[in-house]
Design a protein around this motif. Sequence first.
Motif, mmCIF file in Angstrom:
data_model
loop_
_atom_site.group_PDB
_atom_site.id
_atom_site.type_symbol
_atom_site.label_atom_id
_atom_site.label_comp_id
_atom_site.label_asym_id
_atom_site.label_seq_id
_atom_site.Cartn_x
_atom_site.Cartn_y
_atom_site.Cartn_z
ATOM 1 N N VAL A 1 21.994 56.419 33.436
ATOM 2 C CA VAL A 1 22.454 55.976 32.119
ATOM 3 C C VAL A 1 22.081 54.521 31.913
ATOM 4 C CG1 VAL A 1 24.510 55.407 30.802
ATOM 5 C CG2 VAL A 1 24.291 57.648 31.869
ATOM 6 N N VAL B 1 18.480 54.323 31.037
ATOM 7 C CA VAL B 1 18.181 54.754 29.660
ATOM 8 C C VAL B 1 18.562 53.662 28.674
ATOM 9 C CG1 VAL B 1 18.859 56.362 27.865
ATOM 10 C CG2 VAL B 1 18.324 57.200 30.135
ATOM 11 N N LEU B 2 19.720 53.020 28.950
ATOM 12 C CA LEU B 2 20.209 52.026 27.990
ATOM 13 C C LEU B 2 19.473 50.704 28.098
ATOM 14 C CD1 LEU B 2 24.062 52.623 28.128
ATOM 15 C CD2 LEU B 2 22.412 53.544 26.521
ATOM 16 N N ILE C 1 10.156 51.399 23.272
ATOM 17 C CA ILE C 1 10.855 52.232 22.291
ATOM 18 C C ILE C 1 11.600 51.402 21.255
ATOM 19 C CG2 ILE C 1 11.078 54.379 23.560
ATOM 20 C CD1 ILE C 1 13.786 53.382 24.479
ATOM 21 N N GLN D 1 19.862 44.761 25.281
ATOM 22 C CA GLN D 1 21.248 45.208 25.520
ATOM 23 C C GLN D 1 21.497 45.551 26.985
ATOM 24 O OE1 GLN D 1 22.316 48.730 23.469
ATOM 25 N NE2 GLN D 1 20.621 49.954 24.231
ATOM 26 N N LEU E 1 31.168 53.926 33.659
ATOM 27 C CA LEU E 1 30.946 55.370 33.767
ATOM 28 C C LEU E 1 30.985 55.796 35.230
ATOM 29 C CD1 LEU E 1 30.371 57.685 31.828
ATOM 30 C CD2 LEU E 1 27.952 57.373 32.294
ATOM 31 N N ILE F 1 34.501 55.864 36.493
ATOM 32 C CA ILE F 1 35.245 57.045 36.021
ATOM 33 C C ILE F 1 34.828 58.272 36.819
ATOM 34 C CG2 ILE F 1 35.496 58.614 34.075
ATOM 35 C CD1 ILE F 1 35.261 56.152 32.267
ATOM 36 N N PRO G 1 17.671 52.885 21.859
ATOM 37 C CA PRO G 1 18.642 52.458 22.889
ATOM 38 C C PRO G 1 20.014 52.167 22.307
ATOM 39 C CG PRO G 1 16.565 51.345 23.205
ATOM 40 C CD PRO G 1 16.443 52.084 21.920
ATOM 41 N N ASN G 2 20.061 51.629 21.099
ATOM 42 C CA ASN G 2 21.365 51.363 20.481
ATOM 43 C C ASN G 2 22.142 52.645 20.256
ATOM 44 O OD1 ASN G 2 19.691 48.865 18.538
ATOM 45 N ND2 ASN G 2 20.740 48.646 20.512
ATOM 46 N N TYR G 3 21.418 53.645 19.779
ATOM 47 C CA TYR G 3 22.100 54.936 19.570
ATOM 48 C C TYR G 3 22.575 55.516 20.885
ATOM 49 C CZ TYR G 3 19.901 54.590 15.013
ATOM 50 O OH TYR G 3 19.511 54.162 13.786
ATOM 51 N N ALA G 4 21.718 55.402 21.910
ATOM 52 C CA ALA G 4 22.110 55.924 23.222
ATOM 53 C C ALA G 4 23.337 55.192 23.734
ATOM 54 C CB ALA G 4 20.945 55.761 24.202
ATOM 55 N N MET G 5 23.378 53.886 23.479
ATOM 56 C CA MET G 5 24.535 53.096 23.873
ATOM 57 C C MET G 5 25.792 53.595 23.173
ATOM 58 S SD MET G 5 25.420 50.665 25.721
ATOM 59 C CE MET G 5 25.778 48.965 26.023
ATOM 60 N N THR H 1 26.951 56.719 24.801
ATOM 61 C CA THR H 1 27.566 56.464 26.105
ATOM 62 C C THR H 1 28.982 55.925 25.951
ATOM 63 O OG1 THR H 1 25.357 55.891 26.857
ATOM 64 C CG2 THR H 1 27.200 55.333 28.298
ATOM 65 N N LEU H 2 29.103 54.942 25.075
ATOM 66 C CA LEU H 2 30.446 54.392 24.855
ATOM 67 C C LEU H 2 31.391 55.470 24.379
ATOM 68 C CD1 LEU H 2 29.594 50.948 23.246
ATOM 69 C CD2 LEU H 2 30.398 51.434 25.562
ATOM 70 N N ILE I 1 32.422 57.493 27.307
ATOM 71 C CA ILE I 1 33.385 56.781 28.163
ATOM 72 C C ILE I 1 34.774 56.822 27.541
ATOM 73 C CG2 ILE I 1 34.005 54.478 29.006
ATOM 74 C CD1 ILE I 1 31.015 53.957 29.349
ATOM 75 N N ALA J 1 36.178 60.202 27.998
ATOM 76 C CA ALA J 1 36.569 60.460 29.378
ATOM 77 C C ALA J 1 37.879 59.759 29.703
ATOM 78 C CB ALA J 1 35.464 59.982 30.311
ATOM 79 N N LEU J 2 37.985 58.482 29.275
ATOM 80 C CA LEU J 2 39.230 57.757 29.505
ATOM 81 C C LEU J 2 40.399 58.456 28.837
ATOM 82 C CD1 LEU J 2 38.078 54.057 29.190
ATOM 83 C CD2 LEU J 2 38.874 55.253 31.229
#
Lengths: 102, 166, 631
Positions: A19, A22-23, A94, B91, B102, B105, C609-613, C616-617, C620, C623-624
Amino acid sequence: MVPVENYLALSGILFAIGVYGVLARRNAILVLMSIELMLNAVALNFVAFAVFMDPEQITGAVVAVFVITVAAAEVGLALAIVIRYFRMRATSNIDEAAALKW
Amino acid sequence: MAVEVLWWLFAILIVGTALGVVVSRSVIHAAIFLLVALAGIAGMYVFLTVEFLALVQLLIYGGAVAVLVLLALMLTRQATGGERISLNGPQAPFAAIAAIGLAAILVASAVVTTWPRLVDDPDAVPLGRISEVLFEDFGATFILVSILLLVAVVGAIILARQEDAE
Amino acid sequence: MGAEQAWLLAAIPAAIFLVLALVGRYLPRQGDWLAVLAIGASFVLFFVVLVDFLTTGDGLGPFTRAIEWTQIGEFELTMGIFVDPITIVMMGVITTVSLMVTVFSIGYMKGEPRYFWYFAVLQGFAASMLLLVLADNLLLVYVAWELVGVSSFLLIGFYWERRSATEAAKKAFITTRIGDVGLLIGIILLWREAGTFSIQEIIAFAQAGGYGDTYLLIASIAVFLGAIGKSAQIPFHVWLPDAMEGPTPVSALIHAATMVVAGVYLVARLLPMFEVVDGMLLIITIVGLATALMTGIIAIAQTDIKKVLAYSTVGQLGFMFIALGAGYPDVAMFHLMTHAFFKALLFLGSGSVILATHHNQEMDKLGGLWRKMPITGTTFLIGSLALAGLPPLAGFWSKDEIWVVTDGAWGGWATVLFGIAAFLTAFYTARLFIRTFMGKPQDEHVFEHTHESPSVMTLPLIFLAILSVVSGLVVFNEVGTALGFPGGITEFVFLAEPHVYSIDWTFAGASLAVAAIGIFTGAWFYWRGRLDRSTAVASWQPALYDMARNKFYWDDMYQAGIDRGLLGFSYIVSWFDRYVVNDTGVDGTAQTTGYAGFILKHIQTGKVPNYAMAITLGIIVLALAGLAVRG
């Protein structure tokens, strides 16, 4: 025999590393490689669960075979797209492919 | 006991090379790290006594996919050559935080949960059954995946083909 | 062939309406002969039905025939016809007058544009009207009711190139619609409790006390609103005089003889139900009397001959409502019949005058026409005398009957008021005739070009004149018996029990005296074209005269009501709509959304990548949340 928790933890760490890749990565091929890590983590998870908890012990392996197959197909297609994109824009970053917005 | 030591070695190898994949400053190095990491996973399959899968993993990932990735890397080599551009996006720090969260968790839930043990003797996975299950129980899925693979191959060829017009 | 085929009466004109409307333009003579044939067939069929009705079955019991139309849950909707003496009278009036008017129209409408369309709608009207009187249930009545309204609308607005015609058509349609809403509400109210639309079953239900008192009163008033809307009684009378914008034969057919009596018919049909309600008959009487008196006064001050006749029609309809209010549908139907004949005659006569004088209908420019148009003049005189109520013409007998029953039902005040209304009728009728046909020509130019109308127009006039003379006589037992009826008309058309006609000499004398005095007064004022006496009266009481001339300011009142009330209210509503609903509600939400989008669009970087971020958030967080829930 190594307990199942070890495998799951390893799989989780591997997935998280994927992950992160990817990020964080901006080269498309590196992103693809990170995705491979994630897919492997998932496959390992499946197999571990199957070996320890499925009476047949084999379903997980079959799913892992499918995961590997689909991953291969995905890598093939994705790399083709990357090459195509590179030919068009002379880059494989990308975050430069940002036309999909307002 | 020896097996467990070996397991830990393999685990450390996998995690280390995987980290190498995502932090390496060179794409070629990253690809080689990935190759090692995937081979390490194959080793994990051996620990799980699923040797067939270990073989498949080595053949397809270690062979085909890794070669494909390297090929693509060469085809998309930046024309600028010497100038090194950062492989990480802006980022990346946030990505690190998210990934650590992650991982925490996932590891926590893996360790904390009391997993049921249904199999008495996990050392003896009946590998001979794999073809039966694959072709009988998952027969339709198998055919679908075959078609998917075919389509993907054709699609990849069409996408990557050097067109005359270009 | 007999009464059970009575529906053919309506079906034939309806079919011809379709034929004419679709292909009439291409037929020889634009299909007017087809219209005459169709209505003629209905006219003949009427006698077949009549004979069958009189000779078969157990005497004069009503005949009914229905088919199941549809079934909704428990509720069965049937559609059918209902033939009883009231229907017979209505059918006779409608077919006779329709035939006369259709024939007359061949002459009157000659050379007009949309000739075929005129005849098509005429047939459509006849079909709708016949359906209205044949219907056995209120739903079908309502359908036919609206159909005649549409026909009326189309025919009033026939000359749609003229703005006044389209305005009049709209006014007629909208005014009657207001009443029609009442009718629909009434029908729904009646159906809701009784569970049936059938008129006879509803009446039986009401008589058995199935409705509550207040409930039935409200429903009855609602139905009555529809009736007075169609029959142009106060306060809905304003549309009828304007409806004279239509071709004159249409005025004769629709706005004098048939359609406007639909309200009378409906009230007569439902009278047993109204009788159950306390005070309903009084309301009917008061409406009828007020209308008759007021329109009588208005008619005196009008100079347009069609307008005079229009107000006269409203007044005569008021007479019919007075008879109904007294509880005598037989008398109302009797007056309806005689009135249909002589008023159709008068309208057709005025049509003949209008055509002959090249569309001049102002009395101020007419006069002395009798010499030029002997047939029209003579028949018009007969019609006028019938309207004024001179014996032995038709109007005398029916009006006299109304007077008698009024006295029986309400006593002194109604009798006196009715006498005044009858006097006014005689007076303005005399004025109309004298100023149009007698005395010196007021406008030589108009006079010189005047000529008698062709025979296709005079023949219907003559026929209707004969009917205007003799149709009143059916009140006599002997005449009725001779024609094959069980007796006079009051023994044929009845709801509770027949009553044998006998001349009440007091009222007959009084009636004759009132008519004679009215005619004499009219003659005294206007004889030989003199206007000085009437002008003197007008200048003696100018306020009164203006009031009558301006139709008691009803139109102005409505206009003011619309201007102040409706438009004011509309202004508020439009303000609310513009600034609250539109600017705040519609545009406001749109602008808020748009502005939010303008701000928030920057979230969309387009970078994967922003969308993937984000994904992911999200995982998370999920999951929390899952861990938190699981503990």
